[in-house]
Design a protein around this motif. Structure first.
Motif, PDB file in Angstrom:
ATOM      1  N   GLN A 191       0.826  -1.206   0.000  1.00 56.38           N
ATOM      2  CA  GLN A 191       0.000   0.000   0.000  1.00 56.38           C
ATOM      3  C   GLN A 191       0.869   1.269   0.000  1.00 56.38           C
ATOM      4  OE1 GLN A 191      -3.814  -0.179   2.452  1.00 56.38           O
ATOM      5  NE2 GLN A 191      -2.621  -1.770   3.460  1.00 56.38           N
ATOM      6  N   TYR A 192       1.924   1.250   0.813  1.00 59.08           N
ATOM      7  CA  TYR A 192       2.822   2.409   0.837  1.00 59.08           C
ATOM      8  C   TYR A 192       3.561   2.563  -0.489  1.00 59.08           C
ATOM      9  CZ  TYR A 192       2.343   3.971   5.673  1.00 59.08           C
ATOM     10  OH  TYR A 192       1.861   4.517   6.843  1.00 59.08           O
ATOM     11  N   LEU A 193       3.919   1.440  -1.112  1.00 57.39           N
ATOM     12  CA  LEU A 193       4.601   1.507  -2.407  1.00 57.39           C
ATOM     13  C   LEU A 193       3.688   2.110  -3.469  1.00 57.39           C
ATOM     14  CD1 LEU A 193       6.512  -1.913  -2.500  1.00 57.39           C
ATOM     15  CD2 LEU A 193       7.472   0.371  -2.148  1.00 57.39           C
ATOM     16  N   ILE A 194       2.422   1.687  -3.476  1.00 56.33           N
ATOM     17  CA  ILE A 194       1.458   2.231  -4.432  1.00 56.33           C
ATOM     18  C   ILE A 194       1.230   3.713  -4.170  1.00 56.33           C
ATOM     19  CG2 ILE A 194      -0.955   2.172  -5.174  1.00 56.33           C
ATOM     20  CD1 ILE A 194      -0.911  -0.855  -4.648  1.00 56.33           C
ATOM     21  N   ALA A 195       1.081   4.073  -2.902  1.00 54.87           N
ATOM     22  CA  ALA A 195       0.848   5.480  -2.550  1.00 54.87           C
ATOM     23  C   ALA A 195       2.052   6.333  -2.940  1.00 54.87           C
ATOM     24  CB  ALA A 195       0.579   5.601  -1.055  1.00 54.87           C
ATOM     25  N   ALA A 196       3.267   5.845  -2.648  1.00 55.71           N
ATOM     26  CA  ALA A 196       4.477   6.607  -2.975  1.00 55.71           C
ATOM     27  C   ALA A 196       4.614   6.787  -4.479  1.00 55.71           C
ATOM     28  CB  ALA A 196       5.705   5.890  -2.416  1.00 55.71           C
ATOM     29  N   ALA A 197       4.400   5.702  -5.240  1.00 53.22           N
ATOM     30  CA  ALA A 197       4.514   5.783  -6.695  1.00 53.22           C
ATOM     31  C   ALA A 197       3.482   6.754  -7.263  1.00 53.22           C
ATOM     32  CB  ALA A 197       4.332   4.392  -7.312  1.00 53.22           C
ATOM     33  N   THR A 198       2.270   6.718  -6.725  1.00 50.91           N
ATOM     34  CA  THR A 198       1.203   7.603  -7.211  1.00 50.91           C
ATOM     35  C   THR A 198       1.545   9.065  -6.944  1.00 50.91           C
ATOM     36  OG1 THR A 198      -0.461   5.886  -6.802  1.00 50.91           O
ATOM     37  CG2 THR A 198      -1.246   8.156  -7.033  1.00 50.91           C
ATOM     38  N   VAL A 199       1.963   9.360  -5.723  1.00 47.30           N
ATOM     39  CA  VAL A 199       2.288  10.748  -5.343  1.00 47.30           C
ATOM     40  C   VAL A 199       3.455  11.276  -6.168  1.00 47.30           C
ATOM     41  CG1 VAL A 199       3.199  12.189  -3.491  1.00 47.30           C
ATOM     42  CG2 VAL A 199       1.359  10.567  -3.005  1.00 47.30           C
ATOM     43  N   VAL A 200       4.484  10.450  -6.363  1.00 48.42           N
ATOM     44  CA  VAL A 200       5.672  10.878  -7.103  1.00 48.42           C
ATOM     45  C   VAL A 200       5.343  11.123  -8.576  1.00 48.42           C
ATOM     46  CG1 VAL A 200       7.907  10.088  -7.994  1.00 48.42           C
ATOM     47  CG2 VAL A 200       7.388   9.871  -5.565  1.00 48.42           C
ATOM     48  N   VAL A 201       4.614  10.217  -9.194  1.00 48.75           N
ATOM     49  CA  VAL A 201       4.270  10.376 -10.617  1.00 48.75           C
ATOM     50  C   VAL A 201       3.415  11.620 -10.814  1.00 48.75           C
ATOM     51  CG1 VAL A 201       2.969   9.399 -12.546  1.00 48.75           C
ATOM     52  CG2 VAL A 201       4.496   7.935 -11.213  1.00 48.75           C
ATOM     53  N   ILE A 202       2.434  11.828  -9.951  1.00 51.69           N
ATOM     54  CA  ILE A 202       1.589  13.021 -10.047  1.00 51.69           C
ATOM     55  C   ILE A 202       2.437  14.279  -9.954  1.00 51.69           C
ATOM     56  CG2 ILE A 202      -0.158  14.409  -8.839  1.00 51.69           C
ATOM     57  CD1 ILE A 202      -1.481  11.784  -7.998  1.00 51.69           C
ATOM     58  N   ASP A 203       3.351  14.307  -8.977  1.00 49.57           N
ATOM     59  CA  ASP A 203       4.136  15.509  -8.752  1.00 49.57           C
ATOM     60  C   ASP A 203       5.092  15.778  -9.911  1.00 49.57           C
ATOM     61  OD1 ASP A 203       4.281  17.530  -6.670  1.00 49.57           O
ATOM     62  OD2 ASP A 203       6.397  17.012  -6.520  1.00 49.57           O
ATOM     63  N   ILE A 204       5.666  14.727 -10.488  1.00 50.14           N
ATOM     64  CA  ILE A 204       6.549  14.913 -11.638  1.00 50.14           C
ATOM     65  C   ILE A 204       5.778  15.522 -12.807  1.00 50.14           C
ATOM     66  CG2 ILE A 204       7.848  13.705 -13.444  1.00 50.14           C
ATOM     67  CD1 ILE A 204       8.828  11.767 -11.322  1.00 50.14           C
ATOM     68  N   VAL A 205       4.602  14.973 -13.087  1.00 52.81           N
ATOM     69  CA  VAL A 205       3.793  15.460 -14.207  1.00 52.81           C
ATOM     70  C   VAL A 205       3.386  16.915 -13.991  1.00 52.81           C
ATOM     71  CG1 VAL A 205       1.587  15.198 -15.402  1.00 52.81           C
ATOM     72  CG2 VAL A 205       2.943  13.174 -14.851  1.00 52.81           C
ATOM     73  N   VAL A 206       2.902  17.232 -12.782  1.00 55.43           N
ATOM     74  CA  VAL A 206       2.447  18.603 -12.503  1.00 55.43           C
ATOM     75  C   VAL A 206       3.619  19.581 -12.529  1.00 55.43           C
ATOM     76  CG1 VAL A 206       1.434  20.113 -10.750  1.00 55.43           C
ATOM     77  CG2 VAL A 206       0.416  17.875 -11.203  1.00 55.43           C
ATOM     78  N   MET A 207       4.724  19.201 -11.873  1.00 53.24           N
ATOM     79  CA  MET A 207       5.877  20.095 -11.819  1.00 53.24           C
ATOM     80  C   MET A 207       6.450  20.366 -13.206  1.00 53.24           C
ATOM     81  SD  MET A 207       6.589  21.260  -8.806  1.00 53.24           S
ATOM     82  CE  MET A 207       5.522  21.031  -7.383  1.00 53.24           C
ATOM     83  N   TRP A 208       6.579  19.317 -13.999  1.00 52.65           N
ATOM     84  CA  TRP A 208       7.252  19.479 -15.290  1.00 52.65           C
ATOM     85  C   TRP A 208       6.354  20.131 -16.323  1.00 52.65           C
ATOM     86  CZ3 TRP A 208       9.171  15.549 -19.423  1.00 52.65           C
ATOM     87  CH2 TRP A 208      10.295  16.090 -20.078  1.00 52.65           C
ATOM     88  N   PHE A 209       5.152  19.572 -16.491  1.00 54.95           N
ATOM     89  CA  PHE A 209       4.299  20.050 -17.572  1.00 54.95           C
ATOM     90  C   PHE A 209       3.527  21.319 -17.214  1.00 54.95           C
ATOM     91  CE2 PHE A 209       4.864  15.590 -18.767  1.00 54.95           C
ATOM     92  CZ  PHE A 209       5.241  15.744 -20.088  1.00 54.95           C
ATOM     93  N   PHE A 210       3.311  21.564 -15.922  1.00 51.30           N
ATOM     94  CA  PHE A 210       2.591  22.781 -15.556  1.00 51.30           C
ATOM     95  C   PHE A 210       3.543  23.891 -15.122  1.00 51.30           C
ATOM     96  CE2 PHE A 210       0.315  25.532 -12.511  1.00 51.30           C
ATOM     97  CZ  PHE A 210      -0.686  26.001 -13.353  1.00 51.30           C
ATOM     98  N   PHE A 211       4.279  23.662 -14.038  1.00 50.89           N
ATOM     99  CA  PHE A 211       5.124  24.739 -13.505  1.00 50.89           C
ATOM    100  C   PHE A 211       6.331  25.017 -14.398  1.00 50.89           C
ATOM    101  CE2 PHE A 211       2.874  23.479  -9.578  1.00 50.89           C
ATOM    102  CZ  PHE A 211       2.335  24.714  -9.257  1.00 50.89           C
ATOM    103  N   ALA A 212       7.065  23.983 -14.805  1.00 50.90           N
ATOM    104  CA  ALA A 212       8.204  24.210 -15.704  1.00 50.90           C
ATOM    105  C   ALA A 212       7.710  24.708 -17.055  1.00 50.90           C
ATOM    106  CB  ALA A 212       9.006  22.921 -15.872  1.00 50.90           C
ATOM    107  N   GLY A 213       6.581  24.176 -17.517  1.00 48.67           N
ATOM    108  CA  GLY A 213       6.024  24.626 -18.790  1.00 48.67           C
ATOM    109  C   GLY A 213       5.561  26.064 -18.729  1.00 48.67           C
ATOM    110  N   THR A 214       4.965  26.463 -17.605  1.00 52.48           N
ATOM    111  CA  THR A 214       4.531  27.849 -17.440  1.00 52.48           C
ATOM    112  C   THR A 214       5.713  28.798 -17.495  1.00 52.48           C
ATOM    113  OG1 THR A 214       2.624  27.179 -16.099  1.00 52.48           O
ATOM    114  CG2 THR A 214       3.364  29.467 -15.894  1.00 52.48           C
ATOM    115  N   ALA A 215       6.833  28.377 -16.909  1.00 57.65           N
ATOM    116  CA  ALA A 215       8.023  29.233 -16.891  1.00 57.65           C
ATOM    117  C   ALA A 215       8.536  29.526 -18.295  1.00 57.65           C
ATOM    118  CB  ALA A 215       9.126  28.573 -16.058  1.00 57.65           C
TER     119      ALA A 215
END
Length: 207
Positions: A148-172
């Motif tokens: 359960q922790y592995l699934i939660a960690a993978a989910t949180v990390v993948v979400i954050d990578i996508v949001v950070m890169w495609f939204f925040f880095a893309g906005t910059a």
């Protein structure tokens, strides 16, 4: 982890990642200075810190940090000071007018961006407390904990990578037209410098 529970984690994690913070500011700053693609290394560093936070919470150390005012305050002030330092350095940075200096900024070593990303997220005890309150909501105690922790960690990390890169880095990227002259660079440096300092001060004074 039940699919419905995972969907709830996906939605909550997405909303949290879109919340502006030190990680978002760091990502946008990296995107402006080093480029959209290379900003990914700073994002990887931030995810490494998130994984460390999750491991700390999973091992129960997060409870100790959350319940110890001294430990919490030491980490809190260290994190605040580091963000203020980054902000002052960014605020005082000279415009990169010559080609060599501009190229030097774009060629910052990947390890340097990765390491800065780690420290930006790691020196944030509120992240430990947040995960301490957040993750257990999606963990069933009557089922094996590790998967359960592995699934939660993978989910949180993948979400954050996508949001950070495609939204925040893309906005910059839309700000890059301001980096073509000294005045534009100076304005952006001061904006991001002030943002870093503001987040650091908030981290230091808000309980």
């Amino acid at each position: 982890m039940q699919f419905s529970l995972w969907l709830a984690l996906l939605g909550a994690g997405t909303l949290i990642s879109f919340t502006p913070g030190a990680g978002a500011i760091n990502t946008m700053s990296n995107s402006l200075n080093a480029g959209f693609r290379r900003s990914l290394w700073g994002i990887f560093g931030q995810q490494a810190a998130l994984l460390i936070h999750i491991v700390i919470v999973a091992l129960g150390v997060g409870i100790l940090v959350a319940s110890s005012p001294l430990a919490f305050n030491v980490i809190r002030y260290a994190g605040a000071a580091y963000l203020v330092y980054l902000g002052i350095r960014q605020f005082l940075a000279r415009p990169a007018l010559d080609a060599d200096r501009a190229q030097a900024l774009r060629d910052e070593p990947r390890w340097s961006m990765f390491r800065r990303g780690v420290w930006v997220n790691l020196l944030n005890p509120k992240a430990i407390v947040f995960f301490l309150a957040f993750l257990p909501q999606f963990i069933r105690v009557d089922q094996p904990m590790l998967p359960q922790y592995l699934i939660a960690a993978a989910t949180v990390v993948v979400i954050d990578i996508v949001v950070m890169w495609f939204f925040f880095a893309g906005t910059a990227r839309s700000f890059q037209r301001f980096t073509r002259d000294a005045r534009g660079q100076r304005v952006l440096n001061r904006i991001f410098g002030v943002l870093f300092v503001a987040v650091g001060v908030l981290l230091g004074v808000i309980h």
